[in-house]
Scaffold this motif. Structure first.
Motif, PDB file in Angstrom:
ATOM      1  N   PHE A 107      -5.771   5.433   0.449  1.00 15.95           N
ATOM      2  CA  PHE A 107      -5.872   5.586   1.899  1.00 15.95           C
ATOM      3  C   PHE A 107      -5.663   4.236   2.556  1.00 15.95           C
ATOM      4  O   PHE A 107      -6.322   3.260   2.216  1.00 15.95           O
ATOM      5  CB  PHE A 107      -7.243   6.148   2.298  1.00 15.95           C
ATOM      6  CG  PHE A 107      -7.375   6.387   3.785  1.00 15.95           C
ATOM      7  CD1 PHE A 107      -7.901   5.411   4.628  1.00 15.95           C
ATOM      8  CD2 PHE A 107      -6.946   7.574   4.348  1.00 15.95           C
ATOM      9  CE1 PHE A 107      -8.009   5.626   5.997  1.00 15.95           C
ATOM     10  CE2 PHE A 107      -7.048   7.804   5.712  1.00 15.95           C
ATOM     11  CZ  PHE A 107      -7.572   6.827   6.538  1.00 15.95           C
ATOM     12  N   ALA A 108      -4.724   4.174   3.478  1.00 13.80           N
ATOM     13  CA  ALA A 108      -4.484   2.961   4.256  1.00 13.80           C
ATOM     14  C   ALA A 108      -4.856   3.245   5.705  1.00 13.80           C
ATOM     15  O   ALA A 108      -4.315   4.160   6.320  1.00 13.80           O
ATOM     16  CB  ALA A 108      -3.024   2.535   4.152  1.00 13.80           C
ATOM     17  N   ALA A 123       3.737   6.645   5.198  1.00 15.32           N
ATOM     18  CA  ALA A 123       5.159   6.334   5.380  1.00 15.32           C
ATOM     19  C   ALA A 123       5.358   4.855   5.696  1.00 15.32           C
ATOM     20  O   ALA A 123       6.132   4.494   6.577  1.00 15.32           O
ATOM     21  CB  ALA A 123       5.749   7.198   6.486  1.00 15.32           C
ATOM     22  N   THR A 124       4.664   3.989   4.954  1.00 15.29           N
ATOM     23  CA  THR A 124       4.817   2.543   5.165  1.00 15.29           C
ATOM     24  C   THR A 124       5.204   1.865   3.850  1.00 15.29           C
ATOM     25  O   THR A 124       5.017   2.422   2.765  1.00 15.29           O
ATOM     26  CB  THR A 124       3.503   1.927   5.671  1.00 15.29           C
ATOM     27  OG1 THR A 124       2.468   2.174   4.705  1.00 15.29           O
ATOM     28  CG2 THR A 124       3.100   2.524   7.005  1.00 15.29           C
ATOM     29  N   LEU A 125       5.716   0.642   3.960  1.00 16.91           N
ATOM     30  CA  LEU A 125       6.084  -0.115   2.768  1.00 16.91           C
ATOM     31  C   LEU A 125       4.877  -0.466   1.911  1.00 16.91           C
ATOM     32  O   LEU A 125       5.003  -0.647   0.697  1.00 16.91           O
ATOM     33  CB  LEU A 125       6.800  -1.416   3.171  1.00 16.91           C
ATOM     34  CG  LEU A 125       8.240  -1.294   3.670  1.00 16.91           C
ATOM     35  CD1 LEU A 125       8.767  -2.666   4.073  1.00 16.91           C
ATOM     36  CD2 LEU A 125       9.127  -0.684   2.595  1.00 16.91           C
ATOM     37  N   GLU A 126       3.695  -0.521   2.529  1.00 18.40           N
ATOM     38  CA  GLU A 126       2.513  -0.953   1.790  1.00 18.40           C
ATOM     39  C   GLU A 126       2.217  -0.044   0.595  1.00 18.40           C
ATOM     40  O   GLU A 126       1.841  -0.513  -0.476  1.00 18.40           O
ATOM     41  CB  GLU A 126       1.291  -1.002   2.732  1.00 18.40           C
ATOM     42  CG  GLU A 126       1.223  -2.238   3.612  1.00 18.40           C
ATOM     43  CD  GLU A 126       2.389  -2.352   4.587  1.00 18.40           C
ATOM     44  OE1 GLU A 126       2.843  -1.303   5.103  1.00 18.40           O
ATOM     45  OE2 GLU A 126       2.852  -3.483   4.820  1.00 18.40           O
ATOM     46  N   ILE A 127       2.399   1.261   0.777  1.00 15.95           N
ATOM     47  CA  ILE A 127       2.097   2.153  -0.334  1.00 15.95           C
ATOM     48  C   ILE A 127       3.121   1.978  -1.456  1.00 15.95           C
ATOM     49  O   ILE A 127       2.780   2.067  -2.640  1.00 15.95           O
ATOM     50  CB  ILE A 127       2.017   3.631   0.113  1.00 15.95           C
ATOM     51  CG1 ILE A 127       1.485   4.488  -1.049  1.00 15.95           C
ATOM     52  CG2 ILE A 127       3.354   4.147   0.625  1.00 15.95           C
ATOM     53  CD1 ILE A 127       1.150   5.903  -0.661  1.00 15.95           C
ATOM     54  N   ILE A 131       2.155   1.014  -5.276  1.00 15.66           N
ATOM     55  CA  ILE A 131       2.613   1.778  -6.445  1.00 15.66           C
ATOM     56  C   ILE A 131       3.316   0.860  -7.429  1.00 15.66           C
ATOM     57  O   ILE A 131       3.110   0.938  -8.646  1.00 15.66           O
ATOM     58  CB  ILE A 131       3.546   2.925  -5.995  1.00 15.66           C
ATOM     59  CG1 ILE A 131       2.758   3.983  -5.225  1.00 15.66           C
ATOM     60  CG2 ILE A 131       4.238   3.559  -7.208  1.00 15.66           C
ATOM     61  CD1 ILE A 131       3.632   5.041  -4.558  1.00 15.66           C
ATOM     62  N   ALA A 132       4.153  -0.041  -6.923  1.00 16.85           N
ATOM     63  CA  ALA A 132       4.895  -0.955  -7.788  1.00 16.85           C
ATOM     64  C   ALA A 132       3.969  -1.896  -8.558  1.00 16.85           C
ATOM     65  O   ALA A 132       4.278  -2.308  -9.686  1.00 16.85           O
ATOM     66  CB  ALA A 132       5.894  -1.770  -6.962  1.00 16.85           C
TER      67      ALA A 132
END
Length: 203
Positions: A107-108, A123-127, A131-132
């Protein structure tokens, strides 16, 4: 159903958190044999993510490189959850934008939308970065684009026998077998694909 702050509670007739399953007679070829997970549905329209159409010619590793999240040579070192993710076509709207459906263990603040008790949308780059690095949700799928409906449009398509609907299951959403999701979704409501094809078009 998870509460979503000031957003509307689950209302009778709205399909948030449910599957839409395309009928065999679906007139829009973009949605033939698709299963769509509805993320938002209200009198203002609906938005969902198709969960069983692979995006051709792009892998999750490719996408991470393109977005400068990882250097090109680092792809082979991705954690196992990241290696399992297949990039999918979420729908014909905003096809250059990525949407991640994922388990509720991630959760962000201000960017994650809980859709049900077990599935959320971010829907952001942070997730993608999480994951990476191996810090992301236990289960996730990445879709490019989404499916959208104007006010009343989805209801009209359902009345015209374009779609079936049923409660969604996370194990179907995150199933790596994309080709099998259509039959599995139909199975949730006790419908056999061959029987449905034979009955399509009959009152």
């Amino acid at each position: 159903m998870a509460k979503r702050g000031s957003q509307k509670p689950q209302a009778r007739g709205y399909l948030d958190g449910q599957f839409l399953i395309a009928m065999p007679g679906m007139e829009d070829s973009r949605f033939a044999r698709t299963v769509v997970f509805i993320c938002a549905h209200s009198s203002d329209g609906a938005m969902g993510i198709t969960i069983n159409q692979p995006a051709p010619d792009v892998t999750f590793q490719d996408l991470l490189v393109q977005l400068d999240i990882i250097p090109e040579e680092a792809g082979i070192h991705l954690p196992p959850p990241a290696q399992r993710i297949r990039v999918q076509r979420g729908g014909p709207v905003e096809t250059g934008r990525g949407f991640v459906l994922h388990s509720a263990d991630y959760f962000a603040e201000s960017s994650t939308l809980p859709i049900s008790e077990s599935v959320s949308l971010t829907a952001t780059l942070e997730i993608l970065k999480a994951i990476a690095k191996g810090d992301g949700p236990e289960n996730a799928m990445l879709a490019l684009g989404y499916a959208g409906w104007a006010p009343g449009q989805l209801e009209s398509e359902i009345q015209a026998n374009g779609w079936l609907s049923c409660p969604a299951l996370p194990e179907v959403i995150f199933d790596p077998d994309l080709e099998g999701k259509y039959d599995k979704a139909l199975g949730l409501i006790g419908v056999d694909t061959y029987r449905l094809s034979g009955e399509a078009g009959h009152a």
